[in-house]
Design an enzyme around this catalytic site. Structure first.
Site, PDB file in Angstrom:
ATOM      1  CG  ASP A  55       6.810  -5.579   8.626  1.00 23.20           C
ATOM      2  OD1 ASP A  55       6.075  -5.328   7.652  1.00 23.20           O
ATOM      3  OD2 ASP A  55       7.021  -6.762   9.027  1.00 23.20           O
ATOM      4  CB  VAL A  93      -0.687  -6.783   9.338  1.00 21.67           C
ATOM      5  CG1 VAL A  93       0.166  -5.798  10.153  1.00 21.67           C
ATOM      6  CG2 VAL A  93      -2.022  -7.020  10.002  1.00 21.67           C
ATOM      7  CD  GLU A 151      -8.341  -8.216   4.187  1.00 16.16           C
ATOM      8  OE1 GLU A 151      -7.571  -7.389   4.707  1.00 16.16           O
ATOM      9  OE2 GLU A 151      -9.501  -7.951   3.875  1.00 16.16           O
ATOM     10  CB  SER A 178      -9.323  -5.782   0.850  1.00 15.41           C
ATOM     11  OG  SER A 178      -7.972  -5.556   0.689  1.00 15.41           O
ATOM     12  CG  HIS A 219     -10.212  -0.176   0.790  1.00 13.98           C
ATOM     13  ND1 HIS A 219     -11.059  -0.500  -0.234  1.00 13.98           N
ATOM     14  CD2 HIS A 219      -9.186  -1.066   0.709  1.00 13.98           C
ATOM     15  CE1 HIS A 219     -10.571  -1.532  -0.908  1.00 13.98           C
ATOM     16  NE2 HIS A 219      -9.444  -1.888  -0.357  1.00 13.98           N
ATOM     17  CD  GLU A 261     -14.128   1.616  -1.169  1.00 21.61           C
ATOM     18  OE1 GLU A 261     -15.007   1.477  -2.013  1.00 21.61           O
ATOM     19  OE2 GLU A 261     -13.656   0.654  -0.524  1.00 21.61           O
ATOM     20  CG  ASN A 291     -12.762  -4.514  -3.728  1.00 18.62           C
ATOM     21  OD1 ASN A 291     -12.265  -4.063  -4.747  1.00 18.62           O
ATOM     22  ND2 ASN A 291     -12.038  -4.823  -2.666  1.00 18.62           N
TER      23      ASN A 291
HETATM   24  P1  NAD Z   1       1.789  -7.726   2.431  1.00 11.55           P
HETATM   25  O1  NAD Z   1       1.801  -9.183   2.735  1.00 11.55           O
HETATM   26  O2  NAD Z   1       2.477  -7.220   1.222  1.00 11.55           O
HETATM   27  O3  NAD Z   1       2.382  -6.925   3.678  1.00 11.55           O
HETATM   28  C1  NAD Z   1       2.019  -7.176   5.002  1.00 11.55           C
HETATM   29  C2  NAD Z   1       3.183  -6.806   5.918  1.00 11.55           C
HETATM   30  O4  NAD Z   1       2.735  -6.958   7.258  1.00 11.55           O
HETATM   31  C3  NAD Z   1       4.419  -7.689   5.747  1.00 11.55           C
HETATM   32  O5  NAD Z   1       5.555  -6.907   5.529  1.00 11.55           O
HETATM   33  C4  NAD Z   1       4.518  -8.428   7.083  1.00 11.55           C
HETATM   34  O6  NAD Z   1       5.865  -8.651   7.496  1.00 11.55           O
HETATM   35  C5  NAD Z   1       3.833  -7.451   8.021  1.00 11.55           C
HETATM   36  N1  NAD Z   1       3.365  -8.062   9.250  1.00 11.55           N
HETATM   37  C6  NAD Z   1       2.879  -9.320   9.441  1.00 11.55           C
HETATM   38  N2  NAD Z   1       2.586  -9.517  10.741  1.00 11.55           N
HETATM   39  C7  NAD Z   1       2.866  -8.346  11.386  1.00 11.55           C
HETATM   40  C8  NAD Z   1       2.771  -7.933  12.739  1.00 11.55           C
HETATM   41  N3  NAD Z   1       2.335  -8.754  13.682  1.00 11.55           N
HETATM   42  N4  NAD Z   1       3.168  -6.670  13.050  1.00 11.55           N
HETATM   43  C9  NAD Z   1       3.640  -5.835  12.093  1.00 11.55           C
HETATM   44  N5  NAD Z   1       3.764  -6.189  10.793  1.00 11.55           N
HETATM   45  C10 NAD Z   1       3.369  -7.427  10.439  1.00 11.55           C
HETATM   46  O7  NAD Z   1       0.219  -7.326   2.400  1.00 11.55           O
HETATM   47  P2  NAD Z   1      -0.479  -6.137   1.585  1.00 11.55           P
HETATM   48  O8  NAD Z   1      -0.793  -6.581   0.206  1.00 11.55           O
HETATM   49  O9  NAD Z   1       0.295  -4.891   1.806  1.00 11.55           O
HETATM   50  O10 NAD Z   1      -1.879  -6.037   2.339  1.00 11.55           O
HETATM   51  C11 NAD Z   1      -1.993  -5.415   3.595  1.00 11.55           C
HETATM   52  C12 NAD Z   1      -3.441  -5.049   3.832  1.00 11.55           C
HETATM   53  O11 NAD Z   1      -3.873  -4.137   2.817  1.00 11.55           O
HETATM   54  C13 NAD Z   1      -4.417  -6.237   3.768  1.00 11.55           C
HETATM   55  O12 NAD Z   1      -5.429  -6.047   4.713  1.00 11.55           O
HETATM   56  C14 NAD Z   1      -4.964  -6.139   2.351  1.00 11.55           C
HETATM   57  O13 NAD Z   1      -6.228  -6.727   2.234  1.00 11.55           O
HETATM   58  C15 NAD Z   1      -5.048  -4.635   2.185  1.00 11.55           C
HETATM   59  N6  NAD Z   1      -5.074  -4.160   0.801  1.00 11.55           N
HETATM   60  C16 NAD Z   1      -4.240  -4.698  -0.135  1.00 11.55           C
HETATM   61  C17 NAD Z   1      -4.286  -4.207  -1.431  1.00 11.55           C
HETATM   62  C18 NAD Z   1      -3.348  -4.766  -2.475  1.00 11.55           C
HETATM   63  O14 NAD Z   1      -3.575  -4.485  -3.662  1.00 11.55           O
HETATM   64  N7  NAD Z   1      -2.295  -5.493  -2.102  1.00 11.55           N
HETATM   65  C19 NAD Z   1      -5.147  -3.160  -1.779  1.00 11.55           C
HETATM   66  C20 NAD Z   1      -5.962  -2.599  -0.781  1.00 11.55           C
HETATM   67  C21 NAD Z   1      -5.914  -3.109   0.497  1.00 11.55           C
END
Ligand code: NAD
Length: 380
Positions: free
Chosen positions: A33, A90, A92, A119, A140, A152, A190
């Site tokens: 991160d 990271v 979305e 997602s 996914h 998925e 979804n």
């Molecule tokens: P989040 O915001 O909780 O976490 C994202 C992390 O990425 C943060 O810690 C941030 O510091 C880090 N980050 C940002 N820029 C970066 C970079 N350049 N290099 C490395 N790290 C970096 O987001 P999330 O909810 O964990 O979602 C992440 C992905 O998972 C998205 O694509 C989202 O659509 C997908 N997703 C989320 C869920 C959910 O329920 N939250 C479910 C399925 C899929």
């Protein structure tokens, strides 16, 4: 060869949960991160899951320690060089993901499997950001990934057979269940779930512009009584988060048009900052009242199930997923007791007749050929 070390890029909600799932299956994790505080929180989250499981007697302290010990936090992509697989999680945001993938590409070993936990963004486009689009796949995971069994496994336009096989093998190595999905907006779960919700809310809005908690509770009760879903649309939306739901719905409306129109119940709540359980209120504020199914609620439930079934049939007909995988995905991803296809098949001609009745009111419910085939037992 089974994977030994997995890189997880992004240590937020999903990245830390995925890191836990990977480490608990015995693989080493390099967790990357850019934000050192996020990394710290991510590792603390992995530890916290272990502590909870130890407290509940589900894991020994040594096991919990070993899992946390397998996660190596780093702030530089260079740490990915020794990984067999890289899973990106990271935020979305397409431009950010594109940039991150250019960085991963430079750092990752030439043979590494490249996976994104997006997602809904295009896996094909993300793959083409790298020089190895054939190695890109969607994995996914569902939240919380440390618990949810479904993944998925999404094939983009360029994903090779070998890449798909490796993606499925990793999911199996993690002790999870992978369903194969051909890339399309919303992927499978979804797409089906949001169609069901959009249909339910659209019809609810046609019945009444204002829905009281008692009316919503009656519709939720009707939904649980009428089919395999574990909860009704209003409860589910509050759980998912109304902003998240509105965002996905907007994307799917842009991609598929009128099928994903949802009337006007959701938008005012989102605008008012009532986003569901996470803000202490959404459709419901406070306790959900006890209620029995009523006629309006039963109509909403019918739209909900027929919306899910209709979209599932379209997905199968388009080759997005097989009937069997569509059912597994809805059972494991959303807690349905039976998948939509099995549910329809059990009704014989009934499901097609119900769909036909709705098609008379709204042509978008035109009975899919698959549903007619299910009724006559001629579908596989
Ligand atoms: P989040 O915001 O909780 O976490 C994202 C992390 O990425 C943060 O810690 C941030 O510091 C880090 N980050 C940002 N820029 C970066 C970079 N350049 N290099 C490395 N790290 C970096 O987001 P999330 O909810 O964990 O979602 C992440 C992905 O998972 C998205 O694509 C989202 O659509 C997908 N997703 C989320 C869920 C959910 O329920 N939250 C479910 C399925 C899929």
């Amino acid at each position: 060869m089974p994977a030994e070390r997995v890189g997880v890029v992004g240590a937020g909600v999903m990245g830390s949960e995925i890191a836990q799932a990977v480490a608990s299956s015995g693989l080493a994790v390099t967790l990357v991160d850019v934000d050192p505080a996020a990394l710290e929180r991510g590792v603390a989250h992995v530890r916290a899951i272990g502590e909870r499981r130890v407290a509940r007697g589900r894991m020994s302290p040594q096991e919990a320690e070993a899992i946390a010990g397998r996660v190596t936090p780093v702030t530089e992509m260079a740490g990915l060089a020794s990984c067999d697989i890289v899973i990106e999680a990271v935020p979305e945001v397409m431009d950010l993901k594109r940039k991150v993938w250019r960085g991963i590409e430079t750092a990752a070993a030439p043979g590494a499997l490249l996976a994104t936990n997006t997602s809904g963004l295009s896996i094909t486009e993300l793959g083409r950001e790298t020089s190895r689009p054939g190695r890109m796949i969607g994995l996914h995971f569902f939240n919380p990934a440390s618990v949810m069994r479904l993944v998925e496994v999404i094939r983009g336009e360029d994903t090779t057979d070998a890449t798909l096989a490796e993606g499925l093998a990793l999911v199996e190595q993690l002790g999870k269940t992978g369903v194969r999905v051909k890339e399309c907006p919303g992927f499978l779960v979804n797409r089906v779930l949001v169609r069901a919700l959009a249909e339910a809310f659209r019809h609810a809005h046609d019945i009444a512009a204002e829905w009281t908690p008692a009316m919503m509770a009656a519709a939720d009760a009707a939904t649980v009584a009428a089919g395999p879903a574990p909860m009704g649309p209003f409860t589910l939306a509050d759980l998912v988060g109304l902003d998240t739901l509105a965002h996905i719905r907007d994307d799917l409306h842009a991609a598929y048009g009128d099928r994903f129109a949802d009337g006007a119940l959701l938008a005012p709540l989102v605008a008012a900052g009532r986003l569901g359980q996470k803000t202490g209120g959404g459709f419901y504020t406070g306790e959900r009242p006890d209620a029995e199914a009523d006629d309006a609620g039963r109509e909403v439930a019918e739209r909900y199930y027929m919306g899910a079934l209709h979209e599932t049939c379209l997905c199968v007909e388009e080759g997005v997923a097989t009937e069997g995988d569509a059912d597994i995905a809805m059972v494991l991803g959303t807690g349905w007791e039976a998948g939509p296809v099995a549910w329809a098949r059990a009704q014989g001609a009934g499901a097609a007749a119900r769909m036909e009745a709705l098609a008379g009111q709204a042509p978008r419910f035109a009975v899919p050929p698959l549903l007619r085939a299910l009724a006559t037992g001629s579908a596989a």
